[in-house]
Design a protein around this motif. Structure first.
Motif, PDB file in Angstrom:
ATOM      1  N   SER A 172       0.796  -1.237   0.000  1.00 59.90           N
ATOM      2  CA  SER A 172       0.000   0.000   0.000  1.00 59.90           C
ATOM      3  C   SER A 172       0.824   1.281   0.000  1.00 59.90           C
ATOM      4  O   SER A 172       0.259   2.375  -0.077  1.00 59.90           O
ATOM      5  CB  SER A 172      -0.985  -0.005   1.179  1.00 59.90           C
ATOM      6  N   MET A 232      -2.642   5.249  -8.359  1.00 61.09           N
ATOM      7  CA  MET A 232      -3.802   5.605  -9.179  1.00 61.09           C
ATOM      8  C   MET A 232      -5.068   5.022  -8.571  1.00 61.09           C
ATOM      9  O   MET A 232      -5.076   3.886  -8.088  1.00 61.09           O
ATOM     10  CB  MET A 232      -3.635   5.044 -10.593  1.00 61.09           C
ATOM     11  N   THR A 269      -7.696   0.838  -5.239  1.00 56.62           N
ATOM     12  CA  THR A 269      -8.966   1.485  -5.586  1.00 56.62           C
ATOM     13  C   THR A 269     -10.176   0.791  -4.956  1.00 56.62           C
ATOM     14  O   THR A 269     -11.149   1.437  -4.598  1.00 56.62           O
ATOM     15  CB  THR A 269      -9.131   1.475  -7.131  1.00 56.62           C
TER      16      THR A 269
HETATM   17  C1  LIG Z   1       3.586  -2.145  -8.415  1.00 59.84           C
HETATM   18  C2  LIG Z   1       2.159  -2.036  -7.996  1.00 59.84           C
HETATM   19  C3  LIG Z   1       1.373  -1.006  -8.484  1.00 59.84           C
HETATM   20  C4  LIG Z   1       0.037  -0.915  -8.083  1.00 59.84           C
HETATM   21  N1  LIG Z   1      -0.683   0.143  -8.510  1.00 59.84           N
HETATM   22  C5  LIG Z   1      -1.981   0.257  -8.147  1.00 59.84           C
HETATM   23  C6  LIG Z   1      -2.712   1.391  -8.547  1.00 59.84           C
HETATM   24  O1  LIG Z   1      -2.194   2.335  -9.150  1.00 59.84           O
HETATM   25  N2  LIG Z   1      -4.019   1.439  -8.201  1.00 59.84           N
HETATM   26  C7  LIG Z   1      -4.621   0.437  -7.518  1.00 59.84           C
HETATM   27  O2  LIG Z   1      -5.821   0.528  -7.284  1.00 59.84           O
HETATM   28  N3  LIG Z   1      -3.927  -0.628  -7.055  1.00 59.84           N
HETATM   29  C8  LIG Z   1      -2.612  -0.735  -7.352  1.00 59.84           C
HETATM   30  N4  LIG Z   1      -1.874  -1.783  -6.903  1.00 59.84           N
HETATM   31  C9  LIG Z   1      -2.493  -2.759  -6.005  1.00 59.84           C
HETATM   32  C10 LIG Z   1      -2.552  -2.243  -4.579  1.00 59.84           C
HETATM   33  O3  LIG Z   1      -1.407  -1.514  -4.256  1.00 59.84           O
HETATM   34  C11 LIG Z   1      -2.695  -3.426  -3.607  1.00 59.84           C
HETATM   35  O4  LIG Z   1      -3.756  -4.234  -4.044  1.00 59.84           O
HETATM   36  C12 LIG Z   1      -2.969  -2.970  -2.194  1.00 59.84           C
HETATM   37  O5  LIG Z   1      -2.074  -1.977  -1.776  1.00 59.84           O
HETATM   38  C13 LIG Z   1      -2.873  -4.165  -1.245  1.00 59.84           C
HETATM   39  O6  LIG Z   1      -3.157  -3.720   0.048  1.00 59.84           O
HETATM   40  P1  LIG Z   1      -3.216  -4.727   1.260  1.00 59.84           P
HETATM   41  O7  LIG Z   1      -3.613  -3.954   2.452  1.00 59.84           O
HETATM   42  O8  LIG Z   1      -4.077  -5.886   0.897  1.00 59.84           O
HETATM   43  O9  LIG Z   1      -1.744  -5.270   1.397  1.00 59.84           O
HETATM   44  P2  LIG Z   1      -0.475  -4.525   2.043  1.00 59.84           P
HETATM   45  O10 LIG Z   1      -0.477  -3.098   1.751  1.00 59.84           O
HETATM   46  O11 LIG Z   1       0.733  -5.295   1.643  1.00 59.84           O
HETATM   47  O12 LIG Z   1      -0.733  -4.672   3.593  1.00 59.84           O
HETATM   48  C14 LIG Z   1      -0.526  -5.862   4.287  1.00 59.84           C
HETATM   49  C15 LIG Z   1       0.082  -5.485   5.615  1.00 59.84           C
HETATM   50  O13 LIG Z   1       0.115  -6.638   6.459  1.00 59.84           O
HETATM   51  C16 LIG Z   1       1.249  -6.521   7.290  1.00 59.84           C
HETATM   52  N5  LIG Z   1       1.572  -7.837   7.854  1.00 59.84           N
HETATM   53  C17 LIG Z   1       2.109  -8.907   7.237  1.00 59.84           C
HETATM   54  N6  LIG Z   1       2.261  -9.918   8.097  1.00 59.84           N
HETATM   55  C18 LIG Z   1       1.816  -9.490   9.300  1.00 59.84           C
HETATM   56  C19 LIG Z   1       1.742 -10.069  10.589  1.00 59.84           C
HETATM   57  N7  LIG Z   1       2.164 -11.309  10.806  1.00 59.84           N
HETATM   58  N8  LIG Z   1       1.249  -9.342  11.606  1.00 59.84           N
HETATM   59  C20 LIG Z   1       0.814  -8.060  11.412  1.00 59.84           C
HETATM   60  N9  LIG Z   1       0.871  -7.456  10.192  1.00 59.84           N
HETATM   61  C21 LIG Z   1       1.365  -8.161   9.149  1.00 59.84           C
HETATM   62  C22 LIG Z   1       2.312  -5.992   6.343  1.00 59.84           C
HETATM   63  O14 LIG Z   1       3.386  -5.381   7.036  1.00 59.84           O
HETATM   64  C23 LIG Z   1       1.525  -4.999   5.498  1.00 59.84           C
HETATM   65  O15 LIG Z   1       1.598  -3.669   5.976  1.00 59.84           O
HETATM   66  C24 LIG Z   1      -0.519  -1.886  -7.237  1.00 59.84           C
HETATM   67  C25 LIG Z   1       0.275  -2.912  -6.739  1.00 59.84           C
HETATM   68  C26 LIG Z   1       1.607  -2.974  -7.104  1.00 59.84           C
HETATM   69  C27 LIG Z   1       2.469  -4.036  -6.553  1.00 59.84           C
END
Ligand SMILES: Cc1cc2nc3c(=O)[nH]c(=O)nc-3n(C[C@H](O)[C@H](O)[C@H](O)COP(=O)(O)OP(=O)(O)OC[C@H]3O[C@@H](n4cnc5c(N)ncnc54)[C@H](O)[C@@H]3O)c2cc1C
Length: 564
Positions: free
Chosen positions: A54, A60, A393
């Motif tokens: 994130s 975007m 998003t």
């Molecule tokens: C290169 C790239 C570009 C992207 N661009 C876009 C975009 O422009 N627009 C869009 O809509 N989406 C985009 N995405 C997708 C989007 O960024 C992700 O889908 C989203 O950020 C995922 O969020 P999350 O909270 O699921 O995961 P994360 O942000 O990875 O959060 C998971 C969290 O869990 C924590 N965690 C892990 N294990 C443990 C544990 N044992 N105990 C406590 N905490 C833990 C981690 O530290 C982390 O902070 C992109 C992704 C990538 C890789």
């Protein structure tokens, strides 16, 4: 946000209705959704908020034009509706940007693109799928509530050059112009967390969940390690939600009946690089840049720099510390150089970063590029819910899907409210009173980043002239932001401030080689957190290793910070 000490006290040994593991955008969304439906909620983040994917997205808020190619129509439609809602709910933080697809005399216009953009326009309307009568009665309501972008259109050479003067040497014929939105991904996550707290959720970073506790075969809480003390702390919970993104398959209850109850993640790495606008500017518009073999990348204006990305390749490296791939950096630069007629190299980069997509493996041997970006919800026999995949998003939909499931299995009556909860409070730069020396660029940036809460930063800058100084000369981020980060946002390291509260690590990496910057930030945080002089020194000295681990400084002459 509560201080860490207060949050530990509020969480340790307590019982919650929901405990959320992971403080990325998905976990933040689940915490907000559940808390606003009346659940008592604790959220635990292993490192820092948004430290995972994130903070590493392309920033975007978009439907994803390219997913139309895969005919992922549901995903695009869902994301486009969320895009509209985000502009409405967080107008200071999610803003529309014109995107150009220029055409050049020697090229033939791709016929499919016009059709795709037409579909994109149609799918962005809130009225698709409704009868004429429904449309008539809801038209006014929609117009009052939803922001809606203008339809795409063709613009002529003159208008293209007005928007993106750096295309002059390529002599563009014309361009398609359409709209998508941009944000600061970390700030969006922190803002959602702030709202979750307003509804009573408690959150703690530096809290690594190491065990899912079970009682009578049911997930009944978690145990986590508190980063400063190393202490193992238990929290009881009626419901456990795993929102750990790309790490989601690492959190498993002792007993998993079927492998289909937990996700199998197939990580894909995306690299981005940032350039000084003096070297490459796309004005206030974004450009879609062809990058070989039918692929395309973006060149986006972001925080006064030009952000180029992204790649999308299967990744079997260290997902805890993904760094920009050397070949990926070269690929991005080559595409940009060819398109804009520049000759930029690694030494011109002001920042770089990589993120890992939590793509869900279907066992399909296709490349990750072709795997759908859909979110998936899993439920183990112990009742633990895992939500992963999806996009920045679509965080709100993912959260709703998860909390709807909690509500359904408890047969509660608790509808989702997140479509109506404003995210933060807007402030216009003109409403903010800045002390002398804090210019318009800084006030505009503060209004974007914090909305109304920018007043907290400015109050500190008024009180103490040293805090009104920029962290890095020439950039608008103020030292007062480091204090606010430590006091109100649980920041606890120089990296938290430079990489995630401000985004200087991505925007001015070469300037952060100056040890004085890390020292000033460490001193500002240390004064808040009661660090000794020795600890301030130690924390400042830890910065270069953190910067190298993130691979932000690809321009470093000795090649340190590069990865394969
Ligand atoms: C290169 C790239 C570009 C992207 N661009 C876009 C975009 O422009 N627009 C869009 O809509 N989406 C985009 N995405 C997708 C989007 O960024 C992700 O889908 C989203 O950020 C995922 O969020 P999350 O909270 O699921 O995961 P994360 O942000 O990875 O959060 C998971 C969290 O869990 C924590 N965690 C892990 N294990 C443990 C544990 N044992 N105990 C406590 N905490 C833990 C981690 O530290 C982390 O902070 C992109 C992704 C990538 C890789």
């Amino acid at each position: 946000m509560l201080s860490r000490a207060a949050a530990i006290e509020a969480i340790a040994g307590q019982r919650f209705e929901v405990v959320v593991i992971g403080g990325g955008i998905t976990g933040a969304g689940v915490a907000l959704d559940a808390a606003s439906r009346g659940y008592s909620v604790a959220l635990l983040e292993r490192g820092d908020y948004a430290e995972g994917t994130s903070s590493r997205s392309s920033k975007m808020i978009h439907g994803g034009l390219r997913y139309l190619q895969n005919l992922d129509l549901g995903l695009v439609r869902e994301a486009l509706l969320e895009r509209q809602l985000m502009v409405q709910l967080a107008p200071h933080l999610v803003y529309p940007t014109p995107f150009l697809v220029p055409a050049f005399p020697e090229e033939r216009r791709q016929r499919g693109l016009g059709i795709g953009l037409n579909m994109y326009d149609v799918m962005a309307t809130t009225r698709v799928g409704r009868s004429r009568r429904e449309m008539r009665s809801s038209k006014q309501e929609d117009e009052d509530f939803y922001w809606s972008p203008d339809r795409h259109r063709m613009i002529d050479r003159g208008e293209v050059l007005e928007l993106v003067p750096s295309l002059a040497s390529r002599d563009p014929k014309n361009a398609y112009l359409f709209f998508d939105c941009q944000t600061d991904d970390v700030r969006l996550t922190l803002t959602i967390l702030g709202e979750a707290e307003r509804f009573g959720a408690t959150m703690l970073n530096g809290a690594e969940v190491v065990e899912v506790l079970e009682k009578g075969g049911r997930a009944a809480g978690v145990a986590f390690l508190e980063a400063d003390s190393g202490e193992r702390i238990e929290v009881e919970a009626e419901n456990v939600v795993n929102a750990t993104g790309v790490f989601a398959d690492r959190i498993r209850p002792e007993e998993v009946v079927g492998e289909e109850d937990v996700p199998r993640i197939s990580p894909s790495r995306g690299t981005h690089v940032l350039l000084d606008r003096a070297d490459l500017s796309t004005g206030s518009a974004a450009c879609i840049v062809p990058a070989g073999e039918g692929r395309a990348i973006f060149a986006l204006p972001w925080y006064g720099r030009t952000l180029i990305g992204t790649t999308d390749n299967d990744f079997d490296g260290d997902i805890d510390h993904p760094r920009p791939g050397e070949e990926d950096v070269a690929y991005l630069l080559e595409a940009v150089n060819e398109f804009f007629g520049t000759s930029l190299g690694e030494r011109d980069l002001v920042g770089a970063y990589a993120g890992v997509r939590p793509l869900i493996s279907t066992g399909d041997p296709k490349k990750s590029v072709d795997i759908s970006r859909k979110a998936e919800l899993y439920e183990t026999s112990s009742g633990m819910l895992t939500i992963t995949g999806g996009k920045l998003t679509t965080w709100r939909r993912m959260a709703k899907q998860t909390v709807d499931r909690l509500v359904e299995r408890e047969a509660r009556v608790a509808p989702c409210h997140t479509a109506e909860i404003p995210l933060g409070m807007e402030a216009r730069p003109g409403d903010l009173v800045a002390p002398q020396g804090v210019g318009e660029e800084a006030t505009a940036q503060l209004a974007f980043r914090y909305g109304h809460a920018a007043r907290q930063v400015l109050a500190l800058a008024h009180e103490d002239a040293r805090l009104a100084a920029p962290i890095v000369p020439g950039r608008p981020d103020l030292l007062a932001e480091a204090v606010v980060a430590a006091r109100h946002e649980q920041a606890r390291s120089v990296a938290d401030v430079l990489l995630r509260r401000t985004r200087l690590g991505l925007l001015a990496a070469p300037q952060l080689r100056d040890a004085g910057v890390a020292r000033a930030v460490a001193a500002a945080i240390g004064a808040e957190l009661g660090w000794s002089r020795r600890q301030v020194k130690r924390e400042a000295e830890a910065w270069p290793a953190a910067a190298a681990a993130a691979g932000i400084d690809q321009a470093r002459a000795d090649g340190e910070g590069r990865a394969g």
